[in-house]
Design an enzyme around this catalytic site. Structure first.
Site, PDB file in Angstrom:
ATOM      1  N   MET A 197       0.819  -1.211   0.000  1.00 48.85           N
ATOM      2  CA  MET A 197       0.000   0.000   0.000  1.00 48.85           C
ATOM      3  C   MET A 197       0.854   1.263   0.000  1.00 48.85           C
ATOM      4  O   MET A 197       2.040   1.234   0.376  1.00 48.85           O
ATOM      5  CB  MET A 197      -0.939   0.013   1.209  1.00 48.85           C
ATOM      6  CG  MET A 197      -0.255   0.070   2.553  1.00 48.85           C
ATOM      7  SD  MET A 197      -1.424  -0.067   3.941  1.00 48.85           S
ATOM      8  CE  MET A 197      -2.225   1.527   3.855  1.00 48.85           C
ATOM      9  N   ASP A 242     -11.985   0.058  14.560  1.00 47.80           N
ATOM     10  CA  ASP A 242     -10.827  -0.151  15.427  1.00 47.80           C
ATOM     11  C   ASP A 242     -10.261   1.201  15.847  1.00 47.80           C
ATOM     12  O   ASP A 242      -9.725   1.941  15.020  1.00 47.80           O
ATOM     13  CB  ASP A 242      -9.766  -0.970  14.684  1.00 47.80           C
ATOM     14  CG  ASP A 242      -8.587  -1.345  15.570  1.00 47.80           C
ATOM     15  OD1 ASP A 242      -8.486  -0.817  16.696  1.00 47.80           O
ATOM     16  OD2 ASP A 242      -7.757  -2.173  15.145  1.00 47.80           O
ATOM     17  N   ASN A 247      -3.886   3.536  13.688  1.00 41.38           N
ATOM     18  CA  ASN A 247      -4.660   3.507  12.439  1.00 41.38           C
ATOM     19  C   ASN A 247      -4.907   4.900  11.867  1.00 41.38           C
ATOM     20  O   ASN A 247      -5.487   5.027  10.787  1.00 41.38           O
ATOM     21  CB  ASN A 247      -6.015   2.826  12.671  1.00 41.38           C
ATOM     22  CG  ASN A 247      -5.870   1.345  12.978  1.00 41.38           C
ATOM     23  OD1 ASN A 247      -4.884   0.718  12.609  1.00 41.38           O
ATOM     24  ND2 ASN A 247      -6.845   0.790  13.665  1.00 41.38           N
TER      25      ASN A 247
END
Length: 403
Positions: A197, A242, A247
């Site tokens: 990614m 989450d 994140n």
């Protein structure tokens, strides 16, 4: 016995299990689990803080399976030491060759990427690992009956299975990056791809660097997180659930908040969200009768609860909705010494009553939803943020269409 030696051994064992233990460790973000026995709470805290990486040989085997025998030819460089490890995998920094770079590289070089390595056999080990953790938690009846551990274990099992499905996660990367979601919102950035990614510059919003930012910037970051939660619920009906601070990355140069993990994304149907919004609106308006009826329709309550349970349950949700009440002074302050700190203390005081008298577990769809909302408020508290929460609520809820 929860001796230091036993706790150390359990932390070592659970850390090696990775997925099951780390995911259950997130239960501390669910209000019900503020009263885990100190020994068990300490185990999960230390498991979350530990970092166990997969062996280099296993890492290579995963890359060969995913990218082929000549996987190394895909990269100009590949850092063998991971940047980070989470519940089901670890992340490595790498640079793609120019021919492999979606952007074509630049200046003769390739593009920086983050390569996600899923731990070997993690998907097949979920059930057995959760069985071991359940045995630990039920030993000597350490947990209160009202925690309904079986329901929680099943939720964690299902969530982990979803998070192991990178194809599923890739679909959510695309949806969040689409124009009708966050594609045209310059405040956020969604990377391309999921296995190899786009590398996102920035630091975790839980990093000490963020805590040292000017107060206005911390207000803005917290406002974006809370506002995004509300949009996910009542506009997208799609939420990355989450709340792990890793994140979300803050890029000081671009002033963007990058979203880098969609494995825990959940989709909610219209009927559920209609009822859940009415549920929150009743709490924010302190309509106890309407709120009790909605609690029964959502299966928070059976209708057979005693007065102690009803009072604790209703009081807690009305308190939780304080940031969105019309009568609440705005902007609303989070953090130590603020009214929010007093509110959370009062909610915690109600939890033992609810765990003692509760007759049914929370609705399955609300476990992860509550965890994310709690995580957003926790972040705001950690940053000592002051946020106009009622404005954020009105911006999203005023355009909501029921039915």
């Amino acid at each position: 016995m929860m001796t230091e030696a036993n706790i150390t051994r359990l932390v070592s064992k659970l850390s090696q299990m990775r997925g099951a233990a780390l995911k259950l460790g997130q239960l501390k973000s669910i209000p019900d689990t503020y009263i885990l026995p100190p020994g068990i709470d300490d185990i999960f805290r230390r498991v979350q803080d530990s970092a166990h990486y997969t062996a280099d040989l296993q890492m290579q085997q995963v890359l060969q399976t995913s990218l082929g025998e000549t996987w190394a030819d895909t990269f100009i460089s590949f850092d063998r030491i991971p940047l980070a490890a989470a519940s089901i995998g670890q992340v490595h920094h790498a640079v793609l060759t120019q021919s492999q770079s979606p952007s074509g590289g630049g200046g003769g070089g390739g593009q920086r990427v983050a390569v996600r390595i899923q731990f070997p056999n993690i998907a097949s080990s979920i059930a057995s690992d959760l069985g071991y953790v359940k045995m630990l938690l039920t030993a000597r009846s350490l947990l209160p009956r009202g925690l309904f551990l079986d329901g929680t274990i099943q939720v964690v099992k299902d969530e982990l299975a979803d998070e192991c499905d990178y194809s599923r996660e890739a679909s959510f990367f695309k949806r969040y990056g689409a124009l009708e979601y966050l594609g045209e919102d310059a405040r956020f950035k969604v990377p391309w791809d999921v296995l190899v990614m786009e590398y996102m510059e920035g630091v975790s919003i839980g990093d000490a660097v963020i805590g040292a930012l000017p107060q206005e910037k911390r207000h803005e970051i917290a406002s974006r997180i809370i506002g995004l939660c509300l949009r996910e619920l009542f506009q997208f009906r799609l939420m990355q659930t989450d709340p792990n601070f890793m994140n979300f990355l803050w890029n000081s140069r671009s002033q963007q908040l990058s979203l880098v993990d969609f494995g825990a994304t959940r989709e909610y149907n219209k009927e559920f969200m209609d009822n859940w919004l009415r549920f929150l609106q009743a709490a924010a308006s302190e309509d106890r009768i309407a709120w009790a009826e909605l609690s029964r329709s959502l299966w928070y309550l059976t209708g057979e609860e005693n007065e102690n349970m009803l009072d604790a349950h209703i009081d807690s949700m009305i308190l939780l909705a304080t940031p969105f009440k019309s009568a609440t002074p705005q902007p609303f302050a989070f953090g130590p010494g603020t009214p929010w700190a007093g509110i959370t203390a009062r909610i915690r005081a109600n939890i033992p009553v609810m765990l003692k008298h509760r007759l049914t577990p929370p609705p399955r769809g609300t476990y992860s939803l509550n965890r994310k909302l709690s995580g957003a408020f926790l972040l705001a508290s950690r940053l000592g943020a002051i946020v106009d929460t009622k404005r954020l609520w009105d911006l999203v809820v005023s355009s909501y269409k029921f039915g």
